[in-house]
Design a protein around this motif. Structure first.
Motif, PDB file in Angstrom:
ATOM      1  N   ARG A   1      -4.575  -2.780  14.306  1.00  0.00           N
ATOM      2  CA  ARG A   1      -3.142  -2.808  13.976  1.00  0.00           C
ATOM      3  C   ARG A   1      -2.933  -2.726  12.476  1.00  0.00           C
ATOM      4  NH1 ARG A   1       0.924  -7.465  13.581  1.00  0.00           N
ATOM      5  NH2 ARG A   1       2.950  -6.488  13.987  1.00  0.00           N
ATOM      6  N   TYR A   2      -3.692  -3.486  11.691  1.00  0.00           N
ATOM      7  CA  TYR A   2      -3.553  -3.447  10.242  1.00  0.00           C
ATOM      8  C   TYR A   2      -3.839  -2.047   9.688  1.00  0.00           C
ATOM      9  CZ  TYR A   2      -3.437  -8.590  10.063  1.00  0.00           C
ATOM     10  OH  TYR A   2      -3.095  -9.907  10.208  1.00  0.00           O
ATOM     11  N   LEU A   3      -4.840  -1.373  10.253  1.00  0.00           N
ATOM     12  CA  LEU A   3      -5.286  -0.096   9.704  1.00  0.00           C
ATOM     13  C   LEU A   3      -4.681   1.112  10.400  1.00  0.00           C
ATOM     14  CD1 LEU A   3      -9.089  -0.910   9.231  1.00  0.00           C
ATOM     15  CD2 LEU A   3      -7.232  -1.118   7.569  1.00  0.00           C
TER      16      LEU A   3
ATOM     17  N   ALA B   1       1.860   4.479  15.141  1.00  0.00           N
ATOM     18  CA  ALA B   1       2.679   3.618  14.275  1.00  0.00           C
ATOM     19  C   ALA B   1       2.181   3.643  12.838  1.00  0.00           C
ATOM     20  CB  ALA B   1       2.667   2.191  14.806  1.00  0.00           C
ATOM     21  N   GLY B   2       0.891   3.892  12.659  1.00  0.00           N
ATOM     22  CA  GLY B   2       0.334   3.966  11.317  1.00  0.00           C
ATOM     23  C   GLY B   2      -0.069   2.606  10.777  1.00  0.00           C
ATOM     24  N   PRO B   3      -0.736   2.583   9.636  1.00  0.00           N
ATOM     25  CA  PRO B   3      -1.218   1.329   9.055  1.00  0.00           C
ATOM     26  C   PRO B   3      -0.097   0.497   8.449  1.00  0.00           C
ATOM     27  CG  PRO B   3      -1.643   3.125   7.558  1.00  0.00           C
ATOM     28  CD  PRO B   3      -1.103   3.756   8.816  1.00  0.00           C
ATOM     29  N   SER B   4      -0.427  -0.723   8.097  1.00  0.00           N
ATOM     30  CA  SER B   4       0.511  -1.584   7.393  1.00  0.00           C
ATOM     31  C   SER B   4       0.928  -0.914   6.088  1.00  0.00           C
ATOM     32  CB  SER B   4      -0.124  -2.944   7.104  1.00  0.00           C
ATOM     33  OG  SER B   4       0.672  -3.704   6.219  1.00  0.00           O
TER      34      SER B   4
ATOM     35  N   THR C   1       7.094 -14.084   9.975  1.00  0.00           N
ATOM     36  CA  THR C   1       5.756 -14.665  10.004  1.00  0.00           C
ATOM     37  C   THR C   1       4.710 -13.623  10.371  1.00  0.00           C
ATOM     38  OG1 THR C   1       6.271 -15.422  12.256  1.00  0.00           O
ATOM     39  CG2 THR C   1       6.458 -17.034  10.479  1.00  0.00           C
ATOM     40  N   ASP C   2       5.045 -12.352  10.228  1.00  0.00           N
ATOM     41  CA  ASP C   2       4.117 -11.276  10.564  1.00  0.00           C
ATOM     42  C   ASP C   2       3.527 -10.698   9.275  1.00  0.00           C
ATOM     43  OD1 ASP C   2       2.687  -9.151  11.559  1.00  0.00           O
ATOM     44  OD2 ASP C   2       4.286  -8.413  12.855  1.00  0.00           O
ATOM     45  N   PRO C   3       2.279 -11.015   8.943  1.00  0.00           N
ATOM     46  CA  PRO C   3       1.693 -10.509   7.693  1.00  0.00           C
ATOM     47  C   PRO C   3       1.481  -9.002   7.691  1.00  0.00           C
ATOM     48  CG  PRO C   3       0.019 -11.606   9.020  1.00  0.00           C
ATOM     49  CD  PRO C   3       1.338 -11.868   9.689  1.00  0.00           C
ATOM     50  N   HIS C   4       1.586  -8.366   8.852  1.00  0.00           N
ATOM     51  CA  HIS C   4       1.436  -6.917   8.930  1.00  0.00           C
ATOM     52  C   HIS C   4       2.601  -6.198   8.248  1.00  0.00           C
ATOM     53  CE1 HIS C   4       0.433  -2.989  10.640  1.00  0.00           C
ATOM     54  NE2 HIS C   4       1.679  -2.896  11.081  1.00  0.00           N
ATOM     55  N   VAL C   5       3.782  -6.832   8.244  1.00  0.00           N
ATOM     56  CA  VAL C   5       4.978  -6.147   7.748  1.00  0.00           C
ATOM     57  C   VAL C   5       5.607  -6.828   6.544  1.00  0.00           C
ATOM     58  CG1 VAL C   5       5.521  -5.160   9.987  1.00  0.00           C
ATOM     59  CG2 VAL C   5       6.451  -7.386   9.401  1.00  0.00           C
ATOM     60  N   VAL C   6       5.252  -8.079   6.270  1.00  0.00           N
ATOM     61  CA  VAL C   6       5.879  -8.774   5.150  1.00  0.00           C
ATOM     62  C   VAL C   6       4.814  -9.517   4.360  1.00  0.00           C
ATOM     63  CG1 VAL C   6       6.398 -10.853   6.503  1.00  0.00           C
ATOM     64  CG2 VAL C   6       7.722 -10.366   4.454  1.00  0.00           C
ATOM     65  N   GLY C   7       4.882  -9.418   3.050  1.00  0.00           N
ATOM     66  CA  GLY C   7       3.928 -10.119   2.204  1.00  0.00           C
ATOM     67  C   GLY C   7       4.495 -11.441   1.732  1.00  0.00           C
ATOM     68  N   GLY C   8       4.185 -11.772   0.490  1.00  0.00           N
ATOM     69  CA  GLY C   8       4.717 -13.001  -0.083  1.00  0.00           C
ATOM     70  C   GLY C   8       4.244 -14.231   0.671  1.00  0.00           C
ATOM     71  N   TRP C   9       5.197 -15.071   1.076  1.00  0.00           N
ATOM     72  CA  TRP C   9       4.844 -16.354   1.667  1.00  0.00           C
ATOM     73  C   TRP C   9       4.770 -16.319   3.177  1.00  0.00           C
ATOM     74  CZ3 TRP C   9       2.609 -19.169  -1.698  1.00  0.00           C
ATOM     75  CH2 TRP C   9       2.917 -18.974  -3.038  1.00  0.00           C
ATOM     76  N   GLY C  10       4.921 -15.142   3.807  1.00  0.00           N
ATOM     77  CA  GLY C  10       4.727 -15.026   5.249  1.00  0.00           C
ATOM     78  C   GLY C  10       3.328 -15.433   5.667  1.00  0.00           C
TER      79      GLY C  10
ATOM     80  N   GLU D   1      -8.195   2.868   5.915  1.00  0.00           N
ATOM     81  CA  GLU D   1      -7.487   3.509   7.029  1.00  0.00           C
ATOM     82  C   GLU D   1      -8.344   4.520   7.787  1.00  0.00           C
ATOM     83  OE1 GLU D   1      -4.390   2.413   3.892  1.00  0.00           O
ATOM     84  OE2 GLU D   1      -6.463   3.102   3.987  1.00  0.00           O
ATOM     85  N   GLU D   2      -9.333   5.103   7.149  1.00  0.00           N
ATOM     86  CA  GLU D   2     -10.165   6.096   7.818  1.00  0.00           C
ATOM     87  C   GLU D   2     -11.441   5.480   8.394  1.00  0.00           C
ATOM     88  OE1 GLU D   2     -10.904   9.251   5.099  1.00  0.00           O
ATOM     89  OE2 GLU D   2      -8.788   9.744   4.839  1.00  0.00           O
TER      90      GLU D   2
END
Length: 433
Positions: A168-170, A178-181, A75-84, A191-192
Motif C-alpha cells: 500500500r505504501y509503495l 491507486a499508486g504510492p503514498s 490517523t492514516d500515515p499513508h495520506v497524512v504526515g506530521g503528527w498522524g 516504488e519499483e
C-alpha cells in the motif's frame, strides 16, 4: 542548531517512563498491578549500560499526561504526515525502531537519524538480513497478536500483514492503480521494488537498485503496520475509532480539539529486558490534552494539570525565557535540553580540497545567516519574518511560505551581487575582466 527543552514533573508515573526509555521500549503494563509492601521493598535492581545508573524494578499502575500543540486530522500515515503517525505510535508498531540503549559514544553528535545496523532493534521483525545488495529478508516475530477489537479480534500477526502495508505504501500489487503514498518519506524511492511473503513469518524486499539507507527506510521511519481488515472494510485508516494495533496501548478515546486517551494492552507481547518477568507496559493510562497556546501549556505544567511538556505532541519549549520562568516558579520540575540540527541542515565536505579553504566555507555560509532568523526569532520569541515563516509552515499557509522563500532568495542574490561589486575595492589584487 535547535535547542528544545523537555520538562517533566517528577511523579511516579514519569519515573516509570524514564525507566522504560532506558530499556529501549516506548512505554512499559502488567497482568497484576497489586504488589505487597514487602515485595516492593525488595524489588530487584539492575545497572543500565547506556547511562551507568542503577534502576529499581518499576511498579505497575498510574497515568501520564502531557500537552499536544495540535491533533492530527487523520490517523492514516499513508495520506497524512506530521503528527498522524505520532498519534498511533503507541498502538501500531513498525518492523524495528531506534535503540535508546546504544552507548552514547556510538551516537553521532546532533545526528537527526540513526544509521547503521547497531542503532536498531527489532519490533515486529525479530531480525533481518541482507542476502545481497538489493535483497533484504525480514523474519517476523511470532506470537504477536492484534488487539482484541473488531475486525481483528486478536488474531496473530503474519508476514502477509507486513506485505499488505508495504504494498500500500509503495503502490504495488492490489494498490498499483491507486499508486504510492504521496509522502516521499513513506516511499523512500522504493516504488519499483517488490515485497513478497515467502512463508508465514518471512518477508522479502527486492530493491530495484542498492540503497545505502535502506535499513532506516524499512525499519525506523513512519511506516507503521496497520490493520489490513480495517483498510479493506473502510478504504483507509483515517478514523481514530477504527485504529487497531499490536502495540502496548489502545487508543480508547479522542475528543476532537480537546483530548486523547490511551489504555494499556494487557496482552502485549513485549517484556522488560531488564526485568524479564515483567510484561509491558507498566503505566495504565496515557492522556494528552490539546493546549495550543504556550502560556496555557506552561500554566498547566505549573498547576500539575499535565506531567510533561516535550516533543511528544510538538509542544516542546524552545524559548529560554519560558524555561527560566517555569524553573523559577516551580523548582521541583526537572528540565533537560535536547540539541538537534534544524531540518535541511547543510554540512561542508572537507574531504574536498576546495572546502578546506575557510574563506570558501565562510562565503558559502552567508545564505545560512538568513535561516538564522528562523532559529533566533523562535528561541527568543521575537517577531519577524523568521517567526512568520514558521507560523505559516505550521498553518500550511503555502502562499505565505512561497512569498517568504522568494524574499529570502532575493536577499541572498542581491547580497552576492553586492559582494562581487565591492570585492575589488576591498582587495586590490582582485580585478574583473
Amino acid at each position: 542548531m535547535n535547542r528544545n527543552i523537555v520538562v517533566i514533573r517528577m511523579t511516579l508515573a514519569v519515573a516509570l517512563v524514564l525507566v522504560l526509555t532506558a530499556t529501549g521500549l516506548w512505554a512499559a503494563g502488567a497482568e497484576d498491578s497489586d504488589e505487597p509492601a514487602a515485595a516492593a521493598a525488595d524489588r530487584e535492581t539492575v545497572s543500565d549500560p547506556a547511562s551507568g545508573l542503577t534502576w529499581t524494578a518499576p511498579e505497575y499502575g498510574g497515568s501520564l499526561s502531557w500537552a499536544h500543540k495540535q491533533f492530527p486530522k487523520s490517523t492514516d500515515p499513508h495520506v497524512v504526515g506530521g503528527w498522524g503517525p505520532h498519534f498511533i505510535s503507541g498502538v501500531n508498531e513498525k518492523l524495528a525502531f531506534g535503540d535508546w540503549a546504544v552507548s552514547r559514544d556510538k551516537v553521532v553528535e546532533l545526528a537527526w537519524t540513526y544509521s547503521g545496523p547497531e542503532m536498531y532493534r527489532g519490533a515486529l521483525a525479530e531480525s533481518w538480513e541482507f542476502r545481497d545488495a538489493t535483497t533484504v529478508i525480514f523474519h517476523i516475530r511470532q506470537g504477536v497478536h492484534w488487539h482484541d477489537k473488531e475486525p481483528m479480534n486478536g488474531r496473530e500477526l503474519t508476514a502477509d500483514d507486513v506485505v499488505f502495508n508495504w504494498q500500500r505504501y509503495l503502490g504495488l500489487g492490489e494498490f498499483a492503480e491507486a499508486g504510492p503514498s504521496a509522502l516521499g518519506y513513506m516511499t523512500h524511492g522504493l516504488e519499483e521494488s517488490s515485497v513478497t511473503a515467502t512463508d508465514k513469518w518471512t518477508v522479502e524486499f527486492k530493491l530495484s537498485r542498492p540503497k545505502p539507507d535502506i535499513e532506516f527506510a524499512l525499519t525506523h521511519n513512519a511506516n507503521y503496520i496497520l490493520a489490513p481488515e480495517v483498510i479493506k472494510e473502510h478504504g483507509d485508516y483515517a478514523d481514530w475509532r477504527n485504529v487497531v494495533g499490536t502495540g502496548p496501548y489502545r487508543l480508547t478515546d479522542h475528543v476532537e480539539d480537546t483530548s486523547a486517551t490511551w489504555e494499556k494492552n494487557p496482552d502485549y507481547w513485549g517484556y522488560d529486558e531488564k526485568f524479564p518477568d515483567n510484561r509491558l507496559p507498566y503505566i495504565d493510562t496515557l492522556k494528552s490534552l490539546l493546549i495550543a497556546d504556550v502560556s496555557a501549556r506552561l500554566a498547566a505544567m505549573r498547576t500539575g494539570k499535565i506531567d510533561m511538556i516535550s516533543n511528544t505532541g510538538d509542544a516542546h519549549i524552545s524559548n529560554i525565557e519560558h524555561i527560566e520562568s517555569l524553573q523559577n516558579t516551580n523548582p521541583e520540575i526537572e528540565a533537560w535540553p535536547v540539541y538537534r540540527p534544524p531540518l535541511g541542515t547543510y554540512m561542508f565536505d572537507q574531504s574536498q580540497a576546495v572546502m578546506q579553504d575557510v574563506n570558501v566555507r565562510k562565503a558559502l555560509q552567508f545564505p545560512l545567516l538568513i535561516g538564522g532568523a528562523v532559529i533566533m526569532e523562535n528561541i527568543f520569541n521575537l517577531p519577524g519574518i523568521g517567526r512568520l515563516f514558521m507560523d505559516a509552515l505550521e498553518g500550511r499557509d503555502y502562499p505565505v511560505v512561497s512569498a517568504i522563500n522568494l524574499v529570502f532568495a532575493t536577499i541572498v542574490m542581491l547580497s552576492i551581487v553586492l559582494i562581487d561589486m565591492i570585492y575589488p575595492y576591498l582587495d586590490p589584487r582582485i580585478r574583473y575582466q
